[in-house]
Design a protein around this motif. Structure first.
Motif, PDB file in Angstrom:
ATOM      1  N   TYR A 273       0.847  -1.202   0.000  1.00 33.23           N
ATOM      2  CA  TYR A 273       0.000   0.000   0.000  1.00 33.23           C
ATOM      3  C   TYR A 273       0.874   1.242   0.000  1.00 33.23           C
ATOM      4  O   TYR A 273       2.065   1.191   0.340  1.00 33.23           O
ATOM      5  N   LYS A 274       0.258   2.361  -0.354  1.00 33.68           N
ATOM      6  CA  LYS A 274       0.881   3.672  -0.199  1.00 33.68           C
ATOM      7  C   LYS A 274       0.299   4.339   1.047  1.00 33.68           C
ATOM      8  O   LYS A 274      -0.892   4.211   1.343  1.00 33.68           O
ATOM      9  N   GLU A 281      -4.846   3.417   4.004  1.00 36.58           N
ATOM     10  CA  GLU A 281      -6.261   3.126   3.776  1.00 36.58           C
ATOM     11  C   GLU A 281      -6.425   1.719   3.221  1.00 36.58           C
ATOM     12  O   GLU A 281      -5.895   1.384   2.163  1.00 36.58           O
ATOM     13  N   THR A 282      -7.179   0.880   3.949  1.00 37.70           N
ATOM     14  CA  THR A 282      -7.395  -0.518   3.570  1.00 37.70           C
ATOM     15  C   THR A 282      -8.886  -0.839   3.671  1.00 37.70           C
ATOM     16  O   THR A 282      -9.658  -0.055   4.240  1.00 37.70           O
ATOM     17  N   PRO A 294       3.458  10.341   4.224  1.00 38.76           N
ATOM     18  CA  PRO A 294       2.529  10.198   3.104  1.00 38.76           C
ATOM     19  C   PRO A 294       3.272  10.011   1.778  1.00 38.76           C
ATOM     20  O   PRO A 294       4.262  10.703   1.505  1.00 38.76           O
ATOM     21  N   GLY A 295       2.797   9.065   0.984  1.00 32.85           N
ATOM     22  CA  GLY A 295       3.421   8.778  -0.304  1.00 32.85           C
ATOM     23  C   GLY A 295       4.426   7.643  -0.260  1.00 32.85           C
ATOM     24  O   GLY A 295       4.789   7.097  -1.307  1.00 32.85           O
ATOM     25  N   GLU A 296       4.901   7.286   0.927  1.00 29.62           N
ATOM     26  CA  GLU A 296       5.857   6.183   1.038  1.00 29.62           C
ATOM     27  C   GLU A 296       5.139   4.840   0.945  1.00 29.62           C
ATOM     28  O   GLU A 296       3.944   4.736   1.215  1.00 29.62           O
ATOM     29  N   SER A 297       5.892   3.807   0.573  1.00 31.03           N
ATOM     30  CA  SER A 297       5.330   2.461   0.437  1.00 31.03           C
ATOM     31  C   SER A 297       5.349   1.739   1.778  1.00 31.03           C
ATOM     32  O   SER A 297       6.283   1.880   2.566  1.00 31.03           O
ATOM     33  N   ALA A 298       4.299   0.978   2.023  1.00 32.41           N
ATOM     34  CA  ALA A 298       4.186   0.216   3.258  1.00 32.41           C
ATOM     35  C   ALA A 298       3.760  -1.213   2.945  1.00 32.41           C
ATOM     36  O   ALA A 298       3.130  -1.477   1.909  1.00 32.41           O
ATOM     37  N   THR A 299       4.131  -2.132   3.834  1.00 30.49           N
ATOM     38  CA  THR A 299       3.671  -3.511   3.754  1.00 30.49           C
ATOM     39  C   THR A 299       2.713  -3.757   4.904  1.00 30.49           C
ATOM     40  O   THR A 299       3.081  -3.621   6.075  1.00 30.49           O
ATOM     41  N   VAL A 300       1.475  -4.085   4.570  1.00 27.60           N
ATOM     42  CA  VAL A 300       0.465  -4.398   5.575  1.00 27.60           C
ATOM     43  C   VAL A 300       0.446  -5.919   5.748  1.00 27.60           C
ATOM     44  O   VAL A 300       0.335  -6.666   4.778  1.00 27.60           O
ATOM     45  N   ALA A 366      -6.531  -3.870  15.031  1.00 30.24           N
ATOM     46  CA  ALA A 366      -5.521  -3.747  16.077  1.00 30.24           C
ATOM     47  C   ALA A 366      -4.489  -4.869  15.998  1.00 30.24           C
ATOM     48  O   ALA A 366      -3.393  -4.750  16.553  1.00 30.24           O
ATOM     49  N   ARG A 367      -4.824  -5.974  15.308  1.00 31.96           N
ATOM     50  CA  ARG A 367      -3.901  -7.110  15.193  1.00 31.96           C
ATOM     51  C   ARG A 367      -3.153  -7.118  13.866  1.00 31.96           C
ATOM     52  O   ARG A 367      -2.396  -8.052  13.594  1.00 31.96           O
ATOM     53  N   VAL A 368      -3.371  -6.085  13.058  1.00 31.46           N
ATOM     54  CA  VAL A 368      -2.683  -5.985  11.762  1.00 31.46           C
ATOM     55  C   VAL A 368      -1.384  -5.202  11.938  1.00 31.46           C
ATOM     56  O   VAL A 368      -1.349  -4.196  12.652  1.00 31.46           O
ATOM     57  N   LEU A 369      -0.315  -5.662  11.284  1.00 30.94           N
ATOM     58  CA  LEU A 369       1.007  -5.018  11.410  1.00 30.94           C
ATOM     59  C   LEU A 369       1.300  -4.212  10.156  1.00 30.94           C
ATOM     60  O   LEU A 369       0.954  -4.619   9.038  1.00 30.94           O
ATOM     61  N   VAL A 370       1.958  -3.070  10.335  1.00 31.13           N
ATOM     62  CA  VAL A 370       2.352  -2.208   9.209  1.00 31.13           C
ATOM     63  C   VAL A 370       3.855  -1.927   9.320  1.00 31.13           C
ATOM     64  O   VAL A 370       4.336  -1.470  10.361  1.00 31.13           O
ATOM     65  N   PHE A 371       4.590  -2.199   8.232  1.00 25.07           N
ATOM     66  CA  PHE A 371       6.034  -1.976   8.206  1.00 25.07           C
ATOM     67  C   PHE A 371       6.408  -1.208   6.932  1.00 25.07           C
ATOM     68  O   PHE A 371       5.675  -1.242   5.945  1.00 25.07           O
ATOM     69  N   PRO A 372       7.570  -0.574   6.939  1.00 28.73           N
ATOM     70  CA  PRO A 372       8.068   0.010   5.680  1.00 28.73           C
ATOM     71  C   PRO A 372       8.246  -1.076   4.632  1.00 28.73           C
ATOM     72  O   PRO A 372       8.625  -2.205   4.962  1.00 28.73           O
TER      73      PRO A 372
END
Length: 373
Positions: A273-274, A281-282, A294-300, A366-372
Motif C-alpha cells: 500500500y501507499k 487506507e485498507t 505520506p506517499g511512502e510504500s508500506a507492507t500491511v 488492532a492485530r494488523v502489522l504495518v512496516f516500511p
C-alpha cells in the motif's frame, strides 16, 4: 549386548524419563554472560557485526536466525574456541575475550554441546562423559560421570560404546558430558536438529528440565521459531551478524520490530500500500503507519490465523477459492471484497469450509502489522 537387549535399551532410553527413573542434576552457580559490540571477520566475510546481548544468570536464551547469520560463531567465541575481531565477551563482568584479555576455554566454566554430539568412538560411554573431568581422580571422575548418565537414563549402558546408541541416546550422552563439569554457562548448537519429530519434542522437554535443575545460564542455537518459543525464557533474533530483536515469545509475536521478525513467528499475508495523509487506507479501515510519511510504500501484514470467517452477518463479503487440508487446520484462499488479491486464512479443519462457499470475514485492525516496504 544382544540384539534383543539392545532394542530394549533403545526403547527405554528414547522414552521421556519419569521421576523414579532419573537422578537430579548437580546444581551450579549460574553466571551472567555478556556480549559487547562483538565482531568476527573471516577474510572478506563478516560473521558478527557489532552484536550486543546480556544473558542473566540461570536464564535460557534461544538464538534464532537463518543459516550463516553468526549464531554458531557466537557460541564458539563464548566458549573460547575462536577469538573475536572486535568487542568483548564477559562472564560475571570479567572479560574472557576482548582486546586486552583472552581466557583459555578450560578456565571459563563454559560447557559447549556440538550439533553432531562429537562422541569418541574408541571410548566407553562413561569414559566419554568423564572426558572433561581432568582435575578429578579417575575414580571420582567415573563416579561423577555415572551420576550424570543416571540423570539422563543411560547408566545401564555405561560400559558400552557409542556405536550402539540411537540418535536420542547420543544426544543424552552428549548432554551428560556437557553438564558433568557443572559449567556456569551452557552453550548448545542446534542440539535437536538430527532427531525425528517425536523424539525431538521429548528431548526438548528433558533437556529443559535438566537445564532448570542445573541452573546453568544457557544459550541454545536453533533454526525453528516454535522450538525457540517452547524452550527459551527469551529469544534473540539474529540477521547478518547483528541482533535484530530480543524478548519473550509473546513480545516477538505481538510486537515484532520489523517484517523479518514478523515472518519468523507467524504466517502472514503481505499486502503493498501507499501511505496516505492519515495512514494506510485498507478495506478494514485506516491503519496507523508510525515512522512513515505520506506517499511512502508500506507492507500491511495480516496474519492467516487473524481472519475470522462466518457464513453470514457482519464482515467483508467474499468467496472461498481453494482449501488445503493440513491436518488439524485447513489453509483457505479467500477472495475478499476490496483486496486486489486473495487472502490466505488458517482455520480449524473441523469448520468444514469448501471451495465456492460464500463467507463474511472479520479482521481486527488492532492485530494488523504495518512496516516500511
Amino acid at each position: 549386548m544382544s540384539s534383543l537387549a539392545e532394542k530394549s535399551a533403545h526403547s527405554a532410553a528414547n522414552r521421556p524419563l519419569s521421576g523414579e527413573d532419573r537422578g537430579r542434576a548437580a546444581a551450579t552457580i549460574a553466571a551472567q554472560l555478556t556480549f559487547e559490540n562483538l565482531a568476527r571477520e573471516f577474510d572478506t566475510t563478516q560473521a558478527l557485526a557489532g552484536f550486543d546481548l546480556d544473558v542473566k544468570p540461570a536464564e535460557i536464551v534461544c538464538l534464532l536466525g537463518p543459516s550463516g547469520c553468526g549464531k554458531s560463531t557466537l557460541l564458539r567465541i563464548a566458549a573460547g574456541i575462536e577469538k573475536p575481531t572486535g568487542g568483548r565477551v564477559l562472564i560475571n563482568g570479567r572479560e574472557v575475550a576482548g582486546p586486552s584479555r583472552f581466557v583459555a576455554p578450560e578456565e571459563r566454566s563454559v560447557g559447549l554441546m556440538f550439533q553432531d554430539f562429537a562422541l569418541f568412538p574408541h571410548l566407553t560411554i562413561v569414559a566419554n562423559v568423564a572426558f572433561g573431568l581432568k582435575a578429578l581422580t579417575k575414580a571420582a571422575a567415573h563416579r561423577e560421570a555415572l551420576a550424570a548418565l543416571k540423570r539422563v537414563g543411560l547408566a545401564h549402558l555405561a560400559d558400552e560404546y557409542p556405536h550402539i546408541l540411537s540418535g536420542g541416546q547420543q544426544q543424552r550422552v552428549a548432554l551428560a558430558r556437557a553438564i558433568v563439569p557443572r559449567p556456569a554457562v551452557m552453550l548448545m548448537d542446534e542440539p535437536f536438529s538430527g532427531l525425528d519429530v517425536q523424539l525431538r519434542d521429548a528431548m526438548q522437554e528433558e533437556t529443559l528440565s535438566l537445564l532448570r535443575e542445573a541452573r546453568a545460564t544457557s544459550v541454545i542455537v536453533t533454526h525453528h521459531p516454535e522450538e525457540a518459543m517452547r524452550i527459551g525464557d527469551r529469544i534473540a533474533v539474529m540477521r547478518a551478524g547483528r541482533l535484530i530483536q530480543a524478548g519473550t515469545a509473546e513480545t516477538l509475536y505481538h510486537q515484532p520490530s520489523d517484517l523479518f521478525v514478523a515472518r519468523l513467528f507467524s504466517e502472514i499475508n503481505e499486502l503493498a500500500y501507499k501511505v496516505g495523509a492519515s495512514g494506510v487506507e485498507t478495506p478494514i479501515g485506516v491503519l496507523p503507519a508510525p515512522g512513515l510519511n505520506p506517499g511512502e510504500s508500506a507492507t500491511v501484514c495480516i496474519r492467516e490465523r487473524g481472519v475470522v470467517l462466518s457464513s453470514g452477518g457482519e464482515g467483508i463479503p467474499g468467496r472461498v477459492l481453494d482449501v488445503k487440508f493440513l491436518g488439524d487446520v485447513s489453509r483457505l484462499e479467500v477472495a475478499l471484497e476490496g483486496f486486489e488479491r486473495p487472502i490466505k486464512v488458517r482455520v480449524g479443519e473441523s469448520e468444514g469450509w469448501r471451495s465456492g462457499a460464500e463467507v463474511r470475514a472479520t479482521i481486527n485492525p488492532a492485530r494488523v502489522l504495518v512496516f516500511p516496504a
